[in-house]
Design a protein around this motif. Structure first.
Motif, PDB file in Angstrom:
ATOM      1  N   GLN A  48       0.804  -1.051   0.032  1.00 61.05           N
ATOM      2  CA  GLN A  48       0.049  -0.122   0.045  1.00 61.05           C
ATOM      3  C   GLN A  48       0.802   1.325  -0.105  1.00 61.05           C
ATOM      4  O   GLN A  48       0.592   2.083  -0.786  1.00 61.05           O
ATOM      5  CB  GLN A  48      -0.726   0.040   1.170  1.00 61.05           C
ATOM      6  N   GLU A  49       1.947   1.279   0.782  1.00 61.38           N
ATOM      7  CA  GLU A  49       2.869   2.284   0.790  1.00 61.38           C
ATOM      8  C   GLU A  49       3.289   2.832  -0.542  1.00 61.38           C
ATOM      9  O   GLU A  49       3.490   3.872  -1.182  1.00 61.38           O
ATOM     10  CB  GLU A  49       3.864   2.129   1.886  1.00 61.38           C
ATOM     11  N   MET A  50       3.870   1.446  -1.108  1.00 65.06           N
ATOM     12  CA  MET A  50       4.513   1.405  -2.490  1.00 65.06           C
ATOM     13  C   MET A  50       3.617   2.040  -3.644  1.00 65.06           C
ATOM     14  O   MET A  50       3.803   2.833  -4.409  1.00 65.06           O
ATOM     15  CB  MET A  50       5.041   0.091  -2.959  1.00 65.06           C
ATOM     16  N   LEU A  51       2.281   1.701  -3.476  1.00 67.48           N
ATOM     17  CA  LEU A  51       1.080   2.233  -4.249  1.00 67.48           C
ATOM     18  C   LEU A  51       0.874   3.734  -4.041  1.00 67.48           C
ATOM     19  O   LEU A  51       0.688   4.500  -5.032  1.00 67.48           O
ATOM     20  CB  LEU A  51      -0.070   1.301  -4.376  1.00 67.48           C
ATOM     21  N   ILE A  57       4.035  10.239  -7.603  1.00 67.80           N
ATOM     22  CA  ILE A  57       4.736  10.055  -8.861  1.00 67.80           C
ATOM     23  C   ILE A  57       4.151  10.495  -9.959  1.00 67.80           C
ATOM     24  O   ILE A  57       4.197  11.352 -10.789  1.00 67.80           O
ATOM     25  CB  ILE A  57       5.612   9.026  -8.986  1.00 67.80           C
ATOM     26  N   VAL A  58       2.951   9.636 -10.356  1.00 66.59           N
ATOM     27  CA  VAL A  58       2.110   9.744 -11.463  1.00 66.59           C
ATOM     28  C   VAL A  58       1.637  11.264 -11.459  1.00 66.59           C
ATOM     29  O   VAL A  58       1.374  11.876 -12.341  1.00 66.59           O
ATOM     30  CB  VAL A  58       1.145   8.558 -11.582  1.00 66.59           C
ATOM     31  N   ASP A  59       0.781  11.690 -10.278  1.00 66.57           N
ATOM     32  CA  ASP A  59       0.036  12.950 -10.188  1.00 66.57           C
ATOM     33  C   ASP A  59       1.210  13.956 -10.442  1.00 66.57           C
ATOM     34  O   ASP A  59       0.854  15.009 -10.905  1.00 66.57           O
ATOM     35  CB  ASP A  59      -0.521  12.979  -8.731  1.00 66.57           C
ATOM     36  N   ASP A  60       2.483  14.097  -9.920  1.00 70.15           N
ATOM     37  CA  ASP A  60       3.175  15.059 -10.112  1.00 70.15           C
ATOM     38  C   ASP A  60       3.826  15.440 -11.566  1.00 70.15           C
ATOM     39  O   ASP A  60       3.848  16.116 -12.044  1.00 70.15           O
ATOM     40  CB  ASP A  60       4.531  14.810  -9.375  1.00 70.15           C
TER      41      ASP A  60
END
Length: 111
Positions: A48-51, A57-60
């Motif tokens: 969950q932490e990795m997701l 990262i994708v949002d940025d």
């Protein structure tokens, strides 16, 4: 006498190993080890932490590069030629045949 002691030492060692294993098993049942950090729950929490990190990262990246993809399409200054279908105008500009069949062979050059 030495041979008798050697012959009796093997059953004594096997019996002693059995006693040790039984006592060790009893001790571990009475005093269980603390839970391992590598349990299924710990693996799920790490996933969950990795997701969440990947989502961040994708949002940025979307925030930084989103305007590049959201810009309206600007028509080309030349546009299609008047009176021709778009496929024909594209074919005439690129030199390709309008159908998807094989092209004619190129003309032979004279030296």
């Amino acid at each position: 006498m030495g041979d008798v002691l050697l012959a009796l030492s093997i059953p004594v060692l096997v019996f002693g190993g059995g006693i040790y294993a039984a006592c060790d098993c009893w001790w571990r049942r009475r005093h269980p080890a603390p839970p391992s950090p590598y349990t299924h729950r710990a693996a799920r929490l790490a996933e969950q932490e990795m997701l969440l990190l990947a989502e961040e990262i994708v949002d940025d990246a979307h925030a930084a590069l989103g305007p590049l993809y959201e810009a309206p399409a600007v028509p080309r200054p030349g546009g299609p030629l008047a009176g021709l279908k778009p496929e024909a105008s594209r074919a005439s500009r690129s030199g390709a045949t309008p159908d998807r069949g094989p092209s004619r062979p190129a003309a032979a050059r004279k030296r």
